[in-house]
Write a protein that holds these residues in place. Structure first.
Motif, mmCIF file in Angstrom:
data_model
loop_
_atom_site.group_PDB
_atom_site.id
_atom_site.type_symbol
_atom_site.label_atom_id
_atom_site.label_comp_id
_atom_site.label_asym_id
_atom_site.label_seq_id
_atom_site.Cartn_x
_atom_site.Cartn_y
_atom_site.Cartn_z
ATOM 1 N N UNK A 294 -7.190 6.990 9.104
ATOM 2 C CA UNK A 294 -6.112 7.615 8.336
ATOM 3 C C UNK A 294 -5.635 8.922 8.973
ATOM 4 N N UNK A 295 -6.569 9.844 9.238
ATOM 5 C CA UNK A 295 -6.188 11.192 9.673
ATOM 6 C C UNK A 295 -5.542 11.181 11.059
ATOM 7 N N UNK A 296 -6.200 10.565 12.033
ATOM 8 C CA UNK A 296 -5.675 10.576 13.397
ATOM 9 C C UNK A 296 -4.361 9.800 13.513
ATOM 10 N N UNK B 22 7.741 15.807 0.548
ATOM 11 C CA UNK B 22 7.812 16.719 -0.596
ATOM 12 C C UNK B 22 7.969 15.966 -1.914
ATOM 13 N N UNK B 23 8.703 14.851 -1.904
ATOM 14 C CA UNK B 23 8.944 14.105 -3.144
ATOM 15 C C UNK B 23 7.809 13.152 -3.478
ATOM 16 N N UNK B 24 7.240 12.515 -2.457
ATOM 17 C CA UNK B 24 6.225 11.489 -2.698
ATOM 18 C C UNK B 24 4.846 12.090 -2.927
ATOM 19 N N UNK B 25 4.555 13.225 -2.284
ATOM 20 C CA UNK B 25 3.231 13.831 -2.423
ATOM 21 C C UNK B 25 2.794 14.035 -3.862
ATOM 22 N N UNK B 26 3.610 14.706 -4.710
ATOM 23 C CA UNK B 26 3.215 14.868 -6.124
ATOM 24 C C UNK B 26 3.101 13.544 -6.863
ATOM 25 N N UNK C 245 -2.967 8.851 -8.662
ATOM 26 C CA UNK C 245 -4.422 8.954 -8.642
ATOM 27 C C UNK C 245 -4.958 9.419 -9.996
ATOM 28 N N UNK C 246 -4.206 10.329 -10.658
ATOM 29 C CA UNK C 246 -4.636 10.807 -11.969
ATOM 30 C C UNK C 246 -4.601 9.696 -13.023
ATOM 31 N N UNK C 247 -3.750 8.701 -12.827
ATOM 32 C CA UNK C 247 -3.621 7.602 -13.790
ATOM 33 C C UNK C 247 -4.585 6.451 -13.507
ATOM 34 N N UNK C 248 -5.523 6.666 -12.631
ATOM 35 C CA UNK C 248 -6.562 5.674 -12.425
ATOM 36 C C UNK C 248 -6.447 4.840 -11.176
ATOM 37 N N UNK C 249 -5.364 4.979 -10.415
ATOM 38 C CA UNK C 249 -5.251 4.239 -9.155
ATOM 39 C C UNK C 249 -6.183 4.882 -8.136
ATOM 40 N N UNK C 250 -7.063 4.123 -7.492
ATOM 41 C CA UNK C 250 -8.018 4.714 -6.536
ATOM 42 C C UNK C 250 -7.308 5.470 -5.422
ATOM 43 N N UNK C 251 -7.841 6.627 -5.091
ATOM 44 C CA UNK C 251 -7.250 7.449 -4.032
ATOM 45 C C UNK C 251 -7.274 6.708 -2.706
ATOM 46 N N UNK C 252 -8.334 5.954 -2.468
ATOM 47 C CA UNK C 252 -8.429 5.199 -1.218
ATOM 48 C C UNK C 252 -7.331 4.151 -1.122
ATOM 49 N N UNK C 253 -6.948 3.548 -2.248
ATOM 50 C CA UNK C 253 -5.863 2.565 -2.232
ATOM 51 C C UNK C 253 -4.533 3.236 -1.907
ATOM 52 N N UNK D 166 -0.518 9.704 2.028
ATOM 53 C CA UNK D 166 -1.796 9.944 2.703
ATOM 54 C C UNK D 166 -2.229 11.394 2.576
ATOM 55 N N UNK D 167 -1.267 12.319 2.571
ATOM 56 C CA UNK D 167 -1.568 13.746 2.712
ATOM 57 C C UNK D 167 -2.583 14.244 1.682
ATOM 58 N N UNK D 168 -2.289 14.059 0.398
ATOM 59 C CA UNK D 168 -3.211 14.528 -0.632
ATOM 60 C C UNK D 168 -4.454 13.658 -0.739
ATOM 61 N N UNK D 169 -4.271 12.343 -0.561
ATOM 62 C CA UNK D 169 -5.405 11.435 -0.667
ATOM 63 C C UNK D 169 -6.439 11.716 0.409
ATOM 64 N N UNK D 170 -5.989 12.079 1.599
ATOM 65 C CA UNK D 170 -6.917 12.356 2.700
ATOM 66 C C UNK D 170 -7.825 13.538 2.376
ATOM 67 N N UNK D 171 -7.241 14.596 1.827
ATOM 68 C CA UNK D 171 -8.047 15.767 1.457
ATOM 69 C C UNK D 171 -9.023 15.411 0.342
ATOM 70 N N UNK D 172 -8.548 14.665 -0.647
ATOM 71 C CA UNK D 172 -9.415 14.282 -1.758
ATOM 72 C C UNK D 172 -10.582 13.428 -1.289
ATOM 73 N N UNK D 173 -10.317 12.464 -0.408
ATOM 74 C CA UNK D 173 -11.382 11.595 0.093
ATOM 75 C C UNK D 173 -12.376 12.374 0.940
ATOM 76 N N UNK D 174 -11.888 13.262 1.788
ATOM 77 C CA UNK D 174 -12.795 14.049 2.618
ATOM 78 C C UNK D 174 -13.664 14.973 1.767
ATOM 79 N N UNK D 175 -13.078 15.562 0.714
ATOM 80 C CA UNK D 175 -13.872 16.399 -0.181
ATOM 81 C C UNK D 175 -14.926 15.571 -0.916
ATOM 82 N N UNK D 176 -14.562 14.365 -1.315
ATOM 83 C CA UNK D 176 -15.519 13.497 -2.000
ATOM 84 C C UNK D 176 -16.695 13.160 -1.097
ATOM 85 N N UNK D 177 -16.407 12.834 0.167
ATOM 86 C CA UNK D 177 -17.488 12.525 1.114
ATOM 87 C C UNK D 177 -18.311 13.768 1.408
#
Length: 666
Positions: A478-480, A520-524, A530-538, A577-588
């Motif tokens: 994802x990141x690279x 800017x529009x899609x990130x939020x 993700x807050x509504x239950x969709x997995x961040x990884x998905x 990917x932008x926010x999900x990547x940070x969330x997943x890395x923090x989780x790991x």
């Protein structure tokens, strides 16, 4: 209270937008009218000149005895002329019937008159007699495109003006109203709690300032009375103990209350906005500007040579970032920002006068150093001057302002390059940075006190982090690919591909700005999903797949439309990917790599993706030189799609190992 400035500006922004748009509409009507009046005589003069040149060439051929029907290679001559004159749609030589013609004639209602008062518009004379005449049709699509370009450029200017006006309104609202209210509230709260140790500087023009001044005078009077009492103190230990108790209880001092200067992110946001805009102004034409410069290394492939300024810029950010935060804590954000402004301005001016690739590479590397210092110093300023419970919101505002500046710079840079020339855009960039430095100097507080000894840069645990399979899949899947897409496709291939397709720098800038607008529009929206239950990884997986498919589609059929859609698709994917990547890395980092710590793991992620983006940029540039831009775009798309597959395998493997409960964590 600090959000009040933004609330006021948000309510005033629609009114300002209406005024700006109305003014722009009036200006555009006047501009289009002037353009129309200027195009008509220009096109008429050009068609007369072309007809004269054709007529003279035909006359010379006839003078040698060649009959009109026997002109050799005339169609090839006319074809080359049409290629050099895009405004001409059709050229023909006729005698009552068409003898020679190239192109497609336009509708007779749109064509210019063939005759004026019985006289041919472009006659061909021989021995004093008219033997033929030239027919020339101007392409209406060419004129329409000119008007469309003016309209789109005006639209870009309006959008940039609205965003800058909003930032100015936030700053002015803060400085004139909300800052004074906040200062009054904090002083009143401190004194209500029995703390008279601070005073604040302020005027007396408004009722709020005068109320704050009353509180300051109260604190100064108490400290003055305490100082008098201390001077009259006898040798009685009881009286000394009472005064010491009063001093500790109410924060009194014989030197008077300490002056405190309140600091807010709003003091910095306009300066940050302008700096980000200045940094991104040349994005739409930087590869083209480098390609046109003198190349002292003929043995180096041109495609790789063009990528070197961007590679130097990224390498400077990678190498300087570990030292930016320790320097900010040692010097203070304000001093570091002022320190970075001078070489940044000099680098932009150097780019204006640069004539060779090494000069461009060196100046871009300096700009990378300045960008690392400024962005991280601004981030530290936000963290240091924001209450803990408001820090996340303030950092979100920091990212919004930064991306707003990047968006405006990308869009405006292409328009300026088209109208003023590429080199002159760097003068505008230097001006923006100078204004940003002046704002920092006059508005940002010096917060170096109480920072302790100089901190040392720490080395992120790269290898230790990559030993974890899930973290490695996140990095390489994802990141690279996301960073390679940004640097190799958005910052490099898009400009070169669109230029090869005939796009102007303004067209390139408008295409690239869609990428940042989508983020800017899609990130939020991705965060809310993700807050509504969709997995961040998905969410991250979907973003990677979308980015890969978009680029592969554009590579299969390169055109301005497909490149635009690829930029839009990669922007949407990057936003997911932008926010999900940070969330997943923090989780790991907080679970599987807990022994390393969250900050070192995040540092390792940033370092790896940045180094990999430089290597990916150079490899993609080499592929572009060998096989063309379409193959290079396909390579980036394949990397994004392959990375998504790798991450998907890791995600499904983790779920299979941990069971259904893992979905909540992922």
């Amino acid at each position: 209270m600090r959000s009040l400035a933004r609330q006021i500006a948000s309510r005033l922004a629609p009114l300002a937008a209406v005024l700006i748009v109305s003014s722009a509409l009036v200006l555009s009507v006047v501009t289009l009218g002037n353009v129309n009046r200027s195009i008509e005589p220009e096109l008429s003069a050009r068609t007369n000149l072309i007809a004269t040149v054709i007529g003279e060439d035909v006359q010379r051929a006839l003078a040698t005895g060649v009959p009109l029907d026997g002109l050799v290679n005339a169609e090839g001559f006319f074809t080359d002329m049409l290629k050099q004159l895009p405004e001409i749609a059709y050229v023909a030589v006729a005698t009552g019937r068409v003898v020679l013609e190239v192109g497609s004639p336009i509708d007779p209602y749109l064509a210019p008159p063939r005759e004026r008062k019985g006289v041919r518009s472009h006659p061909i004379m021989h021995d004093g007699k008219e033997i033929a005449y030239v027919m020339i049709d101007v392409d209406p699509a060419f004129i329409s495109k000119k008007f469309l370009d003016v309209f789109l450029d005006m639209g870009v200017v309006v959008v940039v003006a609205v965003l800058i006006a909003f930032e100015i309104m936030v700053l002015m609202s803060s400085r004139s109203l909300t800052a004074a209210l906040d200062r009054l509230q904090r002083l009143a709260a401190m004194q209500a709690a029995g703390d008279f140790s601070k005073r604040a500087l302020g005027g007396t023009r408004t009722a709020i300032d005068r109320a704050a001044r009353i509180l300051v005078e109260r604190a100064e009077e108490l400290s003055s009375q305490f100082a008098v009492a201390w001077q009259r103190l006898s040798d009685s230990e009881a009286e000394g103990a009472k005064l010491a108790a009063l001093q500790a209880r109410y924060g009194l001092s014989r030197e008077g209350p300490a002056t405190v200067r309140f600091s807010y992110f709003t003091d910095l946001r306009l300066a940050l906005f302008l700096f980000a805009a200045a940094d991104e102004l040349p994005l739409s034409f930087m590869p083209l500007y480098t390609r046109a410069a003198h190349n002292p290394f003929p043995w180096l492939p041109e495609s790789v040579l063009i990528s070197l300024p961007l590679a130097g810029y990224l390498l400077a950010i990678v190498l300087i970032s570990p030292f930016a935060r320790p320097l900010a804590r040692w010097l203070g954000p304000r001093r570091l920002l002022m320190l970075a402004a001078a070489p940044t301005i000099a680098a932009h001016l150097w780019l204006h006068w640069a004539t060779s690739v090494p000069e461009i590479v060196a100046s871009r590397t300096i700009l990378g150093v300045g960008y690392a210092f400024v962005t991280l110093a601004c981030q530290d300023y936000v963290i240091d001057n924001t209450p803990r419970d408001e820090r996340d919101r303030s950092l979100g505002m920091f990212s919004t302002v930064l991306f707003g500046g990047i968006f405006c710079g990308t869009a405006l840079g292409g328009v300026l390059a088209d109208r003023l020339g590429k080199a002159n855009v760097f003068l505008i960039s230097a001006t923006f940075v100078l204004i940003s430095a002046l704002l920092i100097f006059s508005l940002v507080a010096d917060t170096t006190s109480g920072r302790g000894p100089r901190a040392k840069a720490s080395r992120p645990p790269l290898l230790a982090s990559l030993r974890n399979w899930h973290f490695a899949a996140l990095v390489f899947g994802i990141a690279i690919p996301g960073n390679v897409c940004l640097q190799a496709f958005i910052s490099y291939l898009v400009a070169l591909t669109l230029d090869s397709l005939g796009a102007s720098p303004a067209d390139i800038g408008r295409t690239l700005m869609v990428y940042f607008l989508a983020i800017a529009l899609v990130g939020p929206l991705a965060g809310r999903a993700a807050e509504r239950g969709i997995p961040v990884s998905a969410v991250a997986l979907s973003g990677g797949v979308l980015c890969g498919i978009s680029l592969l589609t554009a590579a299969a059929q390169p055109s301005q439309i497909t490149i635009f859609l690829a930029v839009l698709g990669s922007g949407i994917g990057s936003g997911m990917v932008r926010g999900a990547q940070v969330s997943l890395s923090m989780s790991i980092a907080e679970t599987e790599l807990k022994h390393l710590g969250a900050d070192p793991v995040l540092g390792a992620l940033r370092a790896i993706e940045r180094f990999a983006s430089i290597a990916g940029l150079l490899l993609v540039a080499a592929v572009a030189g060998l096989y063309g831009y379409a193959i290079a775009t396909a390579a980036v798309g394949a990397l994004a799609l392959g990375g998504a597959v790798l991450f998907g395998l890791s995600m499904f493997g983790k779920r299979a190992a941990q069971g259904p409960a893992a979905g909540a964590m992922n």
